[in-house]
Design a protein around this motif. Structure first.
Motif: not given
Length: 515
Positions: A31-36, A38-39, A485-489
């Motif tokens: 659902l998101g990615r870490d600082a590197n 990665e999923k 980080t996330f990008y979603l509704k």
């Protein structure tokens, strides 16, 4: 934990028939990615499409309720199991979910807009545990105690229930006038027993025992002479002429106070006459007089060992906002209340916003214009400002909102862009952020790059541009670096133990913290 509510799409539902289904069905999704980059994998449970309201539990049981027009499902976030499934009716409303069940408000008249309903408490098997004998107005709840007004006449009669059992804890008359006891209780994160109320005095109420401590407080005022008042909207500039009918319970003008502040065991708040410092028993440790006859609605904040007070020159009457007092700013020593400075601008119009910067610059926002003053000055200089962002929202909301700061992403961390002696942070409501210099020059931070603090302490998000997803970031509490980080509704919440909850249109994701 305080109540938290995210609305993916708002509705007002409630209960009729119930059944249970405890099968655990979840997936592992990124659902998101870490600082590197990665999923980041989450335990994810689909909740279907359509309009939904999502409520997090009011305690530490980590339950979440998903509501729509036909049913409510309750999930245990630790296991992602659905612990209850209840058919609901739109004539009822769920007020909160708890470890042992959920609180329902039913309206006998089947009017969704009414303030008065009948409280019912149900187990997660759909069994009614208890209900009140008559309708009441739910005011607030904390630590399994529910406080309700007993009548519509605002006669100050209140009753408290133990939420799990429905046992009546106390019944008493609390002095005060609307809307304060109904709308702005102050609940401290560091006090599990008491709630602080504003009426025609300050009150410290022991939620479970009903014991109360009080202190004189002038948060309302009567207007002498003719009871005609011109009131204006701070948003669209509409002006109306109203007649103030005298009430024995409600002053002509109310809202003449600040927000609460808390530091250690001390509480701070201002009324129309003074700034106060109290201990938790409402014993006054010190008070500092405001400029005579100028106090009104105000805002206070800490700046090191100072308290900065910005006074707006407005109050609230029955027909809306009205002029009262006069705009000013003042700073005080947090230890003894000594006034350190006072800024008295030559602004005749009431304020709808403003910022008292840490370095002493004061910014004033009237309905149409922005001004600035040096701390201690008596002159307000107009900022000739024209936004570089179009405004596409309803005229019923304020076009510009000023902020102490906004954040942008730089080198894997959030960098704060502050209002200070050189610039003012102005959001074009729901869109871009304009950084405005004293000379009116503008630098734009696009809406998808400007981050504001979200519900949780370490979660930030960009503006919700209509119809589009938005960016969320969670920040590591120790290093200050961006963790995910996330990008979603939808919404993102970080718990005190750094577990993460993600709410999307499609489902619920939960990830336990990995130290």
């Amino acid at each position: 934990m305080k109540r938290l509510l995210w609305v993916v799409a708002v509705m007002m539902p409630l209960l009729s028939v119930a059944r249970t289904d405890t099968a655990a069905v979840f997936q592992h999704l990124a659902l998101g990615r870490d600082a590197n980059g990665e999923k980041v994998m989450f335990n994810f449970t689909p909740i279907g499409n359509g309009e939904k309201e999502l409520r997090l539990s009011c305690d530490d049981s980590r339950k979440i309720a998903v509501l729509n027009r036909e049913a409510m499902a309750v999930y245990d976030l630790q296991t992602m199991k659905r612990t209850a499934f209840l058919e609901i009716s739109p004539t009822a409303r769920i007020a909160g979910i708890f470890e042992d069940g959920f609180l329902v408000l039913k309206d006998k008249a089947k009017l969704l807009s009414t303030d008065f309903s009948q409280p019912h408490f149900y187990s997660y098997k759909g069994e009614e545990i208890w209900s009140s004998k008559k309708e009441a107005c739910l005011n607030f709840y904390m630590n399994n105690v529910l406080v309700c007004a007993e009548s519509r006449s605002n006669d100050g009669k209140y009753i408290a229930f133990d939420i799990p059992t429905g046992r009546e804890l106390w019944r008493k008359t609390i002095p005060g006038y609307e809307p304060y006891l109904l709308s702005v209780p102050y609940i401290s994160d560091n006090d599990s027993a008491n709630v602080y109320l504003i009426g025609n005095m300050l009150m410290c109420l022991d939620m479970r025992k009903g014991d109360m401590l009080t202190y004189p407080f002038r948060a309302g005022a009567d207007i002498s002479g003719l009871r005609l008042m011109v009131s204006s909207s701070p948003f669209n500039g509409g002006v109306s002429l109203g007649v103030l009918f005298k009430s024995d319970k409600v002053p002509d003008v109310i809202g003449l106070h600040s927000n609460w502040l808390e530091r250690g065991d001390s509480l701070f708040i201002a009324d129309a006459d003074n700034l106060y410092c109290f201990n938790r028993n409402l014993s006054c440790l010190w008070k500092a007089a405001l400029p005579k006859g100028m106090g009104s609605r105000s805002e206070i904040k800490f700046s090191g060992n100072r308290i900065l007070l910005l006074n707006y020159g407005v109050g609230f009457a029955r027909r809306g906002m009205c002029e009262y007092g006069q705009p000013f700013a003042a700073s005080y020593d947090v230890t003894d209340g000594r006034q350190l400075s006072v800024t008295l601008p030559d602004i005749k119009k009431p304020l709808v916003g403003g910022v008292y910067a840490d370095d002493g610059r004061v910014y004033w926002q009237t309905r149409k214009d922005f001004f600035h003053s040096a701390e201690g000055d008596t002159v307000a200089y107009k900022i000739k400002f024209k936004a570089k962002s179009s405004f596409g929202w309803s005229k019923d909301v304020r076009k510009y909102v000023v902020y102490d700061s906004v954040c942008i992403v730089r080198d894997g961390a959030l960098q704060s862009i502050k209002t200070d002696g050189r610039q003012l942070v102005v959001e074009v409501y729901g869109k871009d952020v304009n950084i405005v210099g004293l000379d009116g020059q503008v630098t734009v931070i696009p809406a998808d790059e400007a981050y504001f603090k979200y519900v949780s302490e370490y979660v930030f998000s960009t503006n919700r541009i209509e119809g589009k997803p938005r960016h969320f970031v969670t920040v590591d509490s120790a290093s200050g670096k961006i963790k995910y980080t996330f990008y979603l509704k939808g919404a993102v919440h970080q718990f005190e133990d750094d577990d993460i909850l993600v709410l999307s249109e499609q489902g619920i994701g939960y990830r336990k913290n990995e130290p």
